[in-house]
Design a protein around this motif. Sequence first.
Motif, PDB file in Angstrom:
ATOM      1  N   GLU A 248       0.853  -1.071   0.040  1.00 40.28           N
ATOM      2  CA  GLU A 248      -0.024   0.130   0.194  1.00 40.28           C
ATOM      3  C   GLU A 248       0.996   1.360  -0.028  1.00 40.28           C
ATOM      4  N   PRO A 249       1.291   1.758  -1.254  1.00 41.05           N
ATOM      5  CA  PRO A 249       2.306   2.872  -1.253  1.00 41.05           C
ATOM      6  C   PRO A 249       2.006   4.027  -0.289  1.00 41.05           C
TER       7      PRO A 249
ATOM      8  N   LYS B 266      14.804   9.632  -0.110  1.00 35.89           N
ATOM      9  CA  LYS B 266      14.125   9.869  -1.592  1.00 35.89           C
ATOM     10  C   LYS B 266      13.897   8.528  -2.038  1.00 35.89           C
ATOM     11  N   ALA B 267      14.666   7.306  -2.073  1.00 38.39           N
ATOM     12  CA  ALA B 267      14.588   6.115  -2.431  1.00 38.39           C
ATOM     13  C   ALA B 267      13.079   5.654  -2.201  1.00 38.39           C
ATOM     14  N   LEU B 268      12.832   5.788  -0.794  1.00 35.76           N
ATOM     15  CA  LEU B 268      11.357   5.252  -0.404  1.00 35.76           C
ATOM     16  C   LEU B 268      10.149   6.032  -1.030  1.00 35.76           C
ATOM     17  N   ALA B 269      10.475   7.395  -1.151  1.00 33.97           N
ATOM     18  CA  ALA B 269       9.617   8.380  -1.921  1.00 33.97           C
ATOM     19  C   ALA B 269       9.297   8.205  -3.252  1.00 33.97           C
ATOM     20  N   LEU B 270      10.522   7.839  -3.918  1.00 34.90           N
ATOM     21  CA  LEU B 270      10.325   7.687  -5.341  1.00 34.90           C
ATOM     22  C   LEU B 270       9.587   6.144  -5.531  1.00 34.90           C
TER      23      LEU B 270
ATOM     24  N   LEU C 273       5.868   6.471  -5.004  1.00 37.81           N
ATOM     25  CA  LEU C 273       5.072   7.283  -5.925  1.00 37.81           C
ATOM     26  C   LEU C 273       5.058   6.344  -7.313  1.00 37.81           C
ATOM     27  N   ASN C 274       5.979   5.530  -7.491  1.00 37.36           N
ATOM     28  CA  ASN C 274       6.248   4.615  -8.849  1.00 37.36           C
ATOM     29  C   ASN C 274       5.424   3.295  -8.618  1.00 37.36           C
ATOM     30  N   THR C 275       4.872   3.092  -7.256  1.00 35.12           N
ATOM     31  CA  THR C 275       4.182   1.737  -7.225  1.00 35.12           C
ATOM     32  C   THR C 275       2.838   1.668  -7.500  1.00 35.12           C
ATOM     33  N   ARG C 276       2.593   0.929  -8.431  1.00 36.26           N
ATOM     34  CA  ARG C 276       1.078   1.115  -8.795  1.00 36.26           C
ATOM     35  C   ARG C 276       0.057   0.060  -8.345  1.00 36.26           C
ATOM     36  N   SER C 277       0.682  -0.966  -7.851  1.00 32.07           N
ATOM     37  CA  SER C 277       0.211  -2.092  -7.168  1.00 32.07           C
ATOM     38  C   SER C 277      -0.309  -1.996  -5.823  1.00 32.07           C
TER      39      SER C 277
ATOM     40  N   LEU D  52       8.594  15.476 -10.245  1.00 36.62           N
ATOM     41  CA  LEU D  52       8.222  15.133 -11.524  1.00 36.62           C
ATOM     42  C   LEU D  52       7.271  13.560 -11.288  1.00 36.62           C
ATOM     43  N   ALA D  53       7.877  12.816 -10.521  1.00 29.65           N
ATOM     44  CA  ALA D  53       7.405  11.513 -10.190  1.00 29.65           C
ATOM     45  C   ALA D  53       5.867  11.650  -9.666  1.00 29.65           C
ATOM     46  N   ALA D  54       5.906  12.594  -8.700  1.00 32.75           N
ATOM     47  CA  ALA D  54       4.493  12.915  -8.272  1.00 32.75           C
ATOM     48  C   ALA D  54       3.309  13.378  -9.252  1.00 32.75           C
ATOM     49  N   LEU D  55       4.059  14.374 -10.135  1.00 31.03           N
ATOM     50  CA  LEU D  55       3.166  15.038 -11.060  1.00 31.03           C
ATOM     51  C   LEU D  55       2.968  13.839 -12.286  1.00 31.03           C
TER      52      LEU D  55
END
Length: 223
Positions: free
Chosen positions: A148-149, A163-167, A170-174, A199-202
């Motif tokens: 659950e992101p 930063k690594a956890l944030a990305l 934000l990039n996990t879709r499952s 940019l990942a958030a947007l």
Amino acid sequence: RLPKSLASDAGAAVIAAFGTDGFQWPAASDALWADRDFVRVAAACDFDAAVVRASDKLLQDAGFFITLVRSARRIGVVPECWRADPAVAEAAVCRSGRGDNLAAFSEAVRGDRDFILHCLRRGRGVLKHATDALRGDRDLVRTAIFVEPDQLKHASAPLRADKALALLALNTRSGACHSPRGLFKTLSPELRADREVVLAALECEGIAIEHAAEGLRNDLDIV
């Protein structure tokens, strides 16, 4: 309304006479609150109200109490004798899928790493109610993100600045329903000023720009 699964139960007629609103139940006699059928149906309608009134003898019966827990959706009241019991907590969280039910249990349960890992895969919002130590456990938080992101927003402040956890989040879709905007606004100010993270958030949700650092909100290359 009574749950369909209990509509023909022996206690249903009695509950129907009082109504399914727990506030109406004080009129029920002590004898009814010692009756298994009545309490079982009452708990399925309003768990907390039923637990407050049910007889101690019924509530101290492990098998019966777990049956009550398994039929409940929202649990806010748990007798002291069961607050530190992992089996009861597991039934409360994993059967309903509601991590918020974990709040009713002791710190010992909420701080058990193996137990929380087990629940992360079976209930939403579990990390929110884990102890501070576990919410600061990077490996555990990483596991929570895969399931659950949005659970990153319940991690410790240092991990919400990772930063690594944030990305990853934000990039996990499952996993469960994901709200990138809601997640992004809980990240540290430094990450909300980081071009890659913004940019990942947007890419997930354009309206997240409103929570970016001012300098990036005005950057034409981003907006």
